[in-house]
Write a protein that holds these residues in place. Structure first.
Motif, PDB file in Angstrom:
ATOM      1  N   MET A  82       0.855  -1.199   0.000  1.00 24.07           N
ATOM      2  CA  MET A  82       0.000   0.000   0.000  1.00 24.07           C
ATOM      3  C   MET A  82       0.886   1.242   0.000  1.00 24.07           C
ATOM      4  O   MET A  82       1.763   1.398   0.849  1.00 24.07           O
ATOM      5  CB  MET A  82      -0.898  -0.002   1.232  1.00 24.07           C
ATOM      6  CG  MET A  82      -1.861   1.184   1.277  1.00 24.07           C
ATOM      7  SD  MET A  82      -2.911   1.173   2.758  1.00 24.07           S
ATOM      8  CE  MET A  82      -3.872  -0.312   2.459  1.00 24.07           C
ATOM      9  N   GLY A 108      -6.347   6.571   6.333  1.00 26.52           N
ATOM     10  CA  GLY A 108      -6.340   7.282   7.613  1.00 26.52           C
ATOM     11  C   GLY A 108      -7.374   8.390   7.665  1.00 26.52           C
ATOM     12  O   GLY A 108      -8.030   8.604   8.700  1.00 26.52           O
ATOM     13  N   LYS A 151      -2.486   4.972   2.066  1.00 25.54           N
ATOM     14  CA  LYS A 151      -2.484   5.012   3.528  1.00 25.54           C
ATOM     15  C   LYS A 151      -3.082   6.318   4.042  1.00 25.54           C
ATOM     16  O   LYS A 151      -3.832   6.327   5.025  1.00 25.54           O
ATOM     17  CB  LYS A 151      -1.052   4.854   4.047  1.00 25.54           C
ATOM     18  CG  LYS A 151      -0.470   3.468   3.830  1.00 25.54           C
ATOM     19  CD  LYS A 151       0.935   3.373   4.402  1.00 25.54           C
ATOM     20  CE  LYS A 151       1.521   1.979   4.216  1.00 25.54           C
ATOM     21  NZ  LYS A 151       2.902   1.878   4.772  1.00 25.54           N
ATOM     22  N   THR A 152      -2.746   7.402   3.370  1.00 26.71           N
ATOM     23  CA  THR A 152      -3.311   8.693   3.779  1.00 26.71           C
ATOM     24  C   THR A 152      -4.823   8.705   3.629  1.00 26.71           C
ATOM     25  O   THR A 152      -5.559   9.184   4.497  1.00 26.71           O
ATOM     26  CB  THR A 152      -2.690   9.826   2.947  1.00 26.71           C
ATOM     27  OG1 THR A 152      -1.267   9.804   3.102  1.00 26.71           O
ATOM     28  CG2 THR A 152      -3.242  11.176   3.384  1.00 26.71           C
TER      29      THR A 152
END
Length: 563
Positions: free
Chosen positions: A1, A10, A6-7
């Protein structure tokens, strides 16, 4: 990933179950900015350092943004941070309001607020234990937690539960309305099917017998031409009645007209203005004096109005046959600019009736209702010459009467059904409040509860202030002396003698001040008092310290300390 995924993950986690919009984010940041400004003022009064102010601002921003995703965690963390960072203390009201309705379940909410209370008290004892007595810290921490956290949480939970209840009631009301419409439709369909079956079994059989017998009678060689013509009219009327009965039964059963035989389907429809001439001609053939006139430029009518004109003429002629036999009848059609006027008038009866007249008494009422449904009107009444007159005014284009909204419990009715579930009209909260009002109670129950909560918060805050003022005044008497009393005490005097001449000194005003001055003698027990004379600076206090070793006064000091 990758980092972008990932951002995004999140960010999705941070948003939580509630939609996160730019407007909401801007609102949260604005609230955080206001709390930070107020917190900086608190830090300035407490002589906080720049690093502590920065930490308080960061804590306020983080807790404000995370309170929707982690209501319980932010409540506990904010309670603990408020004890060490006075600038972040004001965010507790916001966290309490948010946690009050976002924490699911009463047990979880009570557990979260209990842990937050313990964190507040524990942090306050740790942070201020050196300066104040633990009992005072616990009392004041409890009062402030109730005012700033618990009361906003309770008010928030009550308000949102009420909104949730009313939304559920609105949804339930809409469902009940839909079910009621379905049940009513099913009931109407069953009744229509029953009526259709009865009409088919009874009227159909009788009309069939009439048609068969008149058909046989028509070919009887013993009849005269006049009699054979009258019997033919009766046979044609019975056949037409059977066709109309078939149509009515089809409409009652399925909501559509029954299919006509192929030979009849090929003929033009005769249930409108075009069929009035045939009705008049049939009446003439039966020996009735009927005249048909038309004026104006003929214009086409929509099907519903066209059929209504035909039924008005048919019913008016039937009434004339029944109640005024032998009287002349005139049928007039006038094509006006915006409507068609049909008028049927008969003179007085030429003689006594043929006996009892079979009538349901609903013919004219049905005509009025039929005309009303297409936007027209029907008038019936006695004429000046002793006869009877029926007149109808029908528009060229159908204008259905406005459907009345079905009254329901919350004043919504058919408007939400017409709009659909997505575009449903908003709940009329005033109507809901009136419907949910308990008899014997005022309609402002919600306002009374909200005012009661606010009043309770004010009362608790006033009690806390009064208690603090009383404790402060009592502490001043136990911890202050003037400089002459300080000078009168001599080093070397015994501890009992010195303590008898001085106040106790054990108060919240002098806690921890014995360690802020010059170094104390080793193994000494010190008594710290404040000067009742004005200090040289508004931010400093003059402290008198008396230290004892082995029952004797070995040192006394006068020094300034920062508040």
């Amino acid at each position: 990933m990758d980092a972008k995924a990932k951002t995004r993950a999140g960010w999705d986690w941070l948003k939580g179950p509630e939609p996160w919009t730019r407007r909401r984010a801007a609102g949260d940041l604005l609230i955080a900015a206001v709390l930070i400004l107020l917190g900086l003022g608190v830090e300035e009064l407490d002589h906080g350092s720049g690093a502590r102010m920065l930490a308080s601002a960061a804590v306020v921003v983080v807790l404000t943004l995370l309170r929707r995703r982690l209501p319980a965690a932010t409540l506990v963390l904010g309670s603990a941070a408020g004890a060490f960072l006075p600038g972040s203390f004001l965010v507790m009201s916001l966290l309490g309001w948010s946690a009050g309705y976002r924490i699911v379940g009463v047990g979880r909410a009570m557990a979260a607020f209990t842990v937050a209370f313990l964190a507040t008290v524990g942090g306050s004892v740790i942070a201020e234990g050196a300066a104040l007595r633990p009992v005072l810290i616990i009392v004041f921490s409890t009062l402030m937690f109730l005012v700033t956290t618990v009361i906003p949480g309770l008010a928030s939970r009550y308000w949102h539960q009420r909104r949730t209840l009313l939304s559920a009631l609105q949804e339930r009301n809409g469902q009940l309305m839909r079910e009621r419409v379905m049940i009513a439709g099913q009931a109407r369909l069953r009744e229509r099917q029953r009526i259709a079956q009865d009409m088919h079994d009874s009227l159909g059989h009788q009309l069939a017998l009439i048609s068969v017998h008149t058909g046989a009678l028509e070919v009887d060689p013993k009849l005269t031409d006049r009699q054979r013509e009258a019997v033919g009219v009766l046979r044609q009327a019975s056949v037409a009645a059977m066709h109309e009965l078939r149509e009515v039964v089809g409409i009652l059963r399925d909501g559509v007209e029954a299919p006509l035989p192929a030979e009849e389907a090929a003929q033009p429809a005769a249930r409108g203005v075009a069929g009035i001439a045939a009705v008049v001609e049939a009446a003439r053939g039966a020996g009735t004096d009927v005249r048909l006139t038309a004026s104006g430029r003929p214009r086409p009518l929509v099907a519903a109005c066209d059929h209504a004109v035909y039924r008005i003429v048919q019913e008016a002629l039937t009434n004339a046959y029944k109640h005024a036999p032998g009287a002349p009848i005139t049928v007039e059609l006038r094509y006006e600019d915006d409507s068609l006027v049909v008028e049927i008038a008969n003179g007085p009866a030429a003689g006594p009736g043929a006996g009892e007249v079979v009538s349901g008494g609903q013919g004219l009422t049905g005509l009025r209702e039929r005309a009303r449904l297409v936007g027209g009107m029907v008038h019936a009444g006695a004429a000046e010459d002793g006869g009877f007159r029926v007149a109808g005014v029908l528009p060229y284009g159908a204008e259905p009467a406005a459907a009345q909204e079905a009254a329901d419990d919350f004043g919504q009715g058919a408007r939400n059904q017409a709009l659909g579930p997505r575009d449903a009209a908003p709940m009329d909260w005033g109507v809901v409040d009136r419907e949910l009002a308990v008899p014997g109670r005022s309609r402002g129950g919600g306002l009374a509860i909200g005012c009661g909560i606010a009043f309770a918060a004010v009362v608790v805050l006033v009690i806390a202030l009064v208690a603090g003022a009383v404790l402060f005044v009592g502490s001043m008497g136990k911890s202050m002396i003037d400089r002459t009393e300080f000078e009168a005490v001599r080093v070397g005097e015994t501890e009992p003698v010195v303590r008898d001449r001085l106040p106790e000194g054990e108060s919240m005003l002098t806690g921890g001040m014995d360690r802020k001055g010059p170094p104390r003698p080793a193994g000494s027990d010190c008594l710290t008092l404040l000067s009742n004379e004005p200090s040289r600076s508004l931010t400093t206090d003059t402290v008198f310290r008396f230290c004892f070793v082995d029952g004797k006064l070995v040192d006394k000091q006068a020094y300034e300390v920062e508040q």
